[in-house]
Design an enzyme around this catalytic site. Structure first.
Site, short mmCIF file in Angstrom:
data_model
loop_
_atom_site.label_atom_id
_atom_site.label_comp_id
_atom_site.label_asym_id
_atom_site.label_seq_id
_atom_site.Cartn_x
_atom_site.Cartn_y
_atom_site.Cartn_z
N HIS A 303 44.29 26.46 -5.44
CA HIS A 303 45.36 26.47 -4.45
C HIS A 303 46.69 25.96 -5.01
O HIS A 303 47.75 26.32 -4.52
CB HIS A 303 44.92 25.79 -3.15
CG HIS A 303 43.97 26.67 -2.40
ND1 HIS A 303 42.62 26.65 -2.63
CD2 HIS A 303 44.18 27.68 -1.51
CE1 HIS A 303 42.04 27.58 -1.89
NE2 HIS A 303 42.96 28.22 -1.20
N ARG A 410 46.87 31.21 5.74
CA ARG A 410 45.80 30.24 5.49
C ARG A 410 46.03 29.05 6.43
O ARG A 410 47.05 28.37 6.31
CB ARG A 410 45.84 29.75 4.04
CG ARG A 410 45.51 30.82 3.00
CD ARG A 410 45.51 30.20 1.60
NE ARG A 410 44.88 31.08 0.62
CZ ARG A 410 45.53 31.92 -0.16
NH1 ARG A 410 46.84 32.04 -0.10
NH2 ARG A 410 44.87 32.67 -1.03
N ARG A 446 43.94 33.73 9.39
CA ARG A 446 42.55 33.51 9.01
C ARG A 446 42.07 32.21 9.65
O ARG A 446 42.76 31.19 9.60
CB ARG A 446 42.46 33.38 7.48
CG ARG A 446 41.08 33.00 7.03
CD ARG A 446 40.97 33.03 5.53
NE ARG A 446 41.57 31.87 4.91
CZ ARG A 446 41.68 31.71 3.59
NH1 ARG A 446 41.26 32.66 2.78
NH2 ARG A 446 42.21 30.64 3.08
N GLU A 544 34.67 38.91 0.85
CA GLU A 544 34.84 38.07 -0.34
C GLU A 544 33.51 37.51 -0.85
O GLU A 544 33.48 36.69 -1.74
CB GLU A 544 35.83 36.93 -0.08
CG GLU A 544 35.54 36.09 1.14
CD GLU A 544 36.59 35.01 1.41
OE1 GLU A 544 37.43 34.73 0.54
OE2 GLU A 544 36.55 34.43 2.51
N ASN A 567 39.96 36.72 -4.77
CA ASN A 567 39.81 35.44 -5.48
C ASN A 567 38.36 34.98 -5.42
O ASN A 567 37.73 34.67 -6.43
CB ASN A 567 40.69 34.35 -4.86
CG ASN A 567 42.15 34.76 -4.79
OD1 ASN A 567 42.57 35.66 -5.51
ND2 ASN A 567 42.90 34.11 -3.93
N ASP A 568 37.84 34.93 -4.20
CA ASP A 568 36.45 34.51 -4.07
C ASP A 568 35.49 35.60 -4.49
O ASP A 568 34.46 35.34 -5.11
CB ASP A 568 36.15 34.07 -2.63
CG ASP A 568 36.59 32.63 -2.40
OD1 ASP A 568 36.38 31.81 -3.31
OD2 ASP A 568 37.15 32.34 -1.33
N ARG A 578 35.95 29.64 -9.77
CA ARG A 578 37.37 29.98 -9.90
C ARG A 578 38.23 28.78 -10.32
O ARG A 578 39.39 28.95 -10.68
CB ARG A 578 37.91 30.59 -8.61
CG ARG A 578 37.91 29.66 -7.43
CD ARG A 578 38.15 30.39 -6.12
NE ARG A 578 39.53 30.35 -5.68
CZ ARG A 578 39.95 30.75 -4.47
NH1 ARG A 578 39.08 31.25 -3.60
NH2 ARG A 578 41.20 30.69 -4.14
C1 PEP Z 1 40.42 35.09 -1.55
O1 PEP Z 1 39.36 34.48 -1.69
O2 PEP Z 1 40.72 36.10 -2.20
C2 PEP Z 1 41.42 34.60 -0.60
C3 PEP Z 1 42.51 35.29 -0.35
O3 PEP Z 1 41.22 33.40 0.00
P1 PEP Z 1 41.41 31.96 -0.68
O4 PEP Z 1 42.14 32.16 -1.98
O5 PEP Z 1 42.20 31.13 0.27
O6 PEP Z 1 40.02 31.51 -0.84
MG MG Z 2 38.66 33.10 -0.20
#
Ligand code: PEP
Ligand code: MG
Length: 660
Positions: A303, A410, A446, A544, A567-568, A578
């Protein structure tokens, strides 16, 4: 004399209510004690009062002896029974002290300085920057225990009192600053309460009188009180242990004449270098003055990286322990494309960076023509280029970039920002502000996606071996309707503005969507009964998890849209954390396994006739956008700083198709 009553203070005697109660108690000369069960404490010490753990509906006795005992009891009982409007959850949040929140983990890579004198980390936010280094390394308290002889005690006592006065004055000075945000004011005020508290200062003084040097006395007294807080079963009070330690640290630094690291002092154009920095610390730092970020921890989708990208700040993370080598560096160049960091760059490197920075600025200016463009696919279908936001403060940057709505809001920062869970009303206000700012474009909010790796106070997270595979996102929310329902109610209420959509994070099973729908139905019934205005919203899911990909055709029948969280999805498909720089190479969205998962999801969504969007960091990558558009993805949501380039990319696709 004494009187008993039932406490009606919302959330109990925490933070501001405790401060107010103590202030009121101190306005009387009498000795006053507060008694709960078989424990009694002085009503004039906020630390003791908080340690008593008084909650709403507890039975409490106020006991006073002295000339004004009757008036004191009357006033204090009056306060406990009718604290008035001042004890609203959000207000106490204002007065609350900080909670240590770290989203990065403690593992480090083996990065080090190479032969060319450069360090290599994870390229986490693109762009290049060069400037004076600003180290954010909390000062180490260098100290050896010493036993004092009797003659030394008076001088040591005087030294301690001077240090205490210095810390209190510094806190007063900060509180006087007009530019101080209300939430920070609350944090400092609560820390000051602790620094002035008789329980703490008395315990330190007693140790000094007994012949312990003052630094050891401060460390001893604060760790004892912090341990008392840490052993309490209330998560809010647990977090106060950090505050007591923070105050102790400030007193020690004052005793030793050392300065602490302070992000507020970062000069304009500087490169921030830290071993670790919490997302929340970075979010409230003077971001406009930060030209680049270098950090020992974190990865490309941590983040901290996301915040850096949202603000267009180049960042290299995951440097590991070698970041300490930069502690005394004066000037540094950082390349957020390659992950290279050049401490004290030589002339050739400096020239190259100047050239690249100049070119980046020219490119940025040239991209501005795309701000109001509405990019379309060759068949005329609009491709929405939307923004990923984490707070209302980012609205302006998204609007300036030409965001066509919000593809991911978020909600975690909203929850991390407050000591208590944000009230339903505060949430309605936040979601409505977003909705109005981007209308008529959609705003996708979300629901809370929080887990053990980024805990918040108000939710007691169990310690987990694998937080990324644990009790997080929709899993936690479904188990905690007391947290989830106020958010759903707030979303339903804010949806009267028309453009709000809602999506669920971390979905891996159809039953989760169905359970969420049942809760939404319960909320609408309640709102209906109460006569509170609300509107229904489109419900979608983030895709995800590998499970969601595999059941995408089934999910598509039950939801209004998909948003692919690359991302996830990448970390779960590749089984590569990650945040862990050691496996950063595997954490690659372009890996055929991940691209196949994205394609499967898009196909399922397109076949079911629902919108397929993407909100992971990959959505803003010009090298991947053509493939995503070909797959049928019609909404791409990204950091505001990537929006204009993404629009250009889609426009060029359309132009190329027409030329064929
Ligand atoms: C993701 O996982 O791609 C996503 C957009 O959510 P975050 O990065 O907040 O987990
Ligand atoms: Mg995510």
């Amino acid at each position: 004399m004494e009187r008993s009553t039932i406490v009606r203070v919302h959330d109990g005697l925490h933070a501001r209510p405790a401060t107010r109660f103590v202030k009121l108690a101190k306005s009387f000369e009498s000795n006053i004690e507060l008694v709960k069960a078989d424990k009694s404490v002085s009503a004039k010490s906020s630390v003791k009062l908080m340690l008593l753990g008084v909650k709403e509906n507890d039975e409490i006795t106020v006991r006073a002896t002295g000339a004004d005992a009757i008036e004191a009891i009357e006033a204090l009982i009056g306060y406990l029974e009718n604290p008035g409007s001042g004890l609203h959850a959000d207000e106490s949040a204002e007065a609350a002290t900080s909670v240590a929140i770290t989203v990065t983990d403690a593992r480090v890579s083996t990065a080090g300085v190479d032969a060319a004198g450069k360090l290599k980390g994870v390229a986490a936010s693109e762009g290049v920057a060069m400037g004076p280094a600003f180290g954010f390394f909390p000062a180490e308290i260098k100290h050896e225990n010493r036993l004092l002889n009797a003659e030394e005690v008076p001088a040591e006592r005087a030294r301690l009192n001077r240090a205490l006065a210095t810390v209190q004055q510094r806190m007063d000075k900060s509180l006087e600053e007009e530019s101080l945000a209300e939430s920070d004011r609350g944090i400092i005020a609560a820390l000051k309460d602790i620094a002035c508290d008789d329980e703490l200062t008395g315990a330190i003084n007693a140790l000094v009188e007994g012949g312990i040097d003052s630094v050891s006395a401060v460390i001893g007294a604060t760790s004892r009180i912090a341990a008392d807080f840490a052993s309490m079963d209330d998560p809010y009070l647990n977090a106060r242990a950090d505050d007591v330690n923070a105050v102790g640290r400030q007193i020690c630094l004052a005793l030793l004449g050392q300065d602490d690291a302070n992000l507020d002092a970062i000069p304009a154009g500087a490169i921030l270098i830290a071993e670790d920095i919490g997302a929340w610390d970075l979010a409230r730092a003077p971001l406009k003055r930060i030209a680049g970020v270098i950090c020992g921890h974190g990865g490309a989708t941590s983040h901290v990286a996301i915040i850096a990208r949202a603000h267009g700040i180049p960042a290299v993370l995951g440097l590991g322990g070698s970041v300490r080598e930069l502690q005394h560096v004066k000037y540094v160049a950082v390349d957020g494309h390659s992950g290279d960091v050049f401490p004290e760059p030589d002339e050739a490197t400096t020239d190259r960076f100047h050239e690249q920075i100049g070119k980046a600025e020219t490119d940025r200016q040239a991209l501005k023509v795309y701000k109001d463009v509405v990019p379309k696919r060759a068949d005329g279908m609009v491709i929405e280029i939307a923004a990923n936001l984490g707070s209302l403060e980012e609205i302006e940057a998204a609007q300036d970039a030409g965001a066509m709505g919000v593809g991911l809001f978020r909600t975690e920062l909203l929850f991390m920002r407050h000591i208590h869970l944000p009230s339903e009303d505060l949430q309605v206000e936040t979601y409505a502000t977003l909705s109005k700012a981007f209308a008529p474009y959609p705003v996708i909010i979300r629901t809370l996606d929080i887990g053990g790796d980024k805990p918040i106070s108000g939710i007691d997270f169990p310690a987990e071996e694998n937080p990324f595979l644990g009790w997080r996102g929709i899993r936690m929310c479904l188990d905690r309707p007391d947290v989830f329902k106020p958010q759903l109610r707030a979303l339903l209420r804010a949806a009267i503005h028309g453009n709000i959509k809602v999506m669920l994070p971390m979905v891996s099973d159809l039953a989760e969507v169905r359970a969420a729908r049942l809760l939404i139905a319960e909320c609408t019934e309640e709102l209906e009964r109460e006569g509170t205005p609300y509107a229904n919203f489109d419900l979608g899911v983030m895709v995800e998890t590998p499970a969601a990909v595999m059941i995408a055709p089934l999910l598509a029948r039950e939801v209004a849209f998909f948003s692919i969280g690359t991302n996830d999805l990448t970390q779960y498909i590749m089984a590569a954390d990650r945040l862990n720089p050691a496996v950063a190479k595997l954490n690659d969205v372009t890996h055929p396994a991940v691209m196949a998962a994205i394609e499967l999801t898009a196909k399922a969504g397109v076949e079911a006739g629902i919108m397929v969007g993407m909100c992971g960091e990959a959505a803003g990558r010009p090298d991947l956008i053509p493939a995503f558009v070909r797959m049928g993805i019609t909404e791409l949501s990204m950091s505001p700083s990537s929006i204009q380039r993404a629009k250009k990319c889609v426009v060029e696709l359309e132009t190329a198709a027409q030329g064929r």
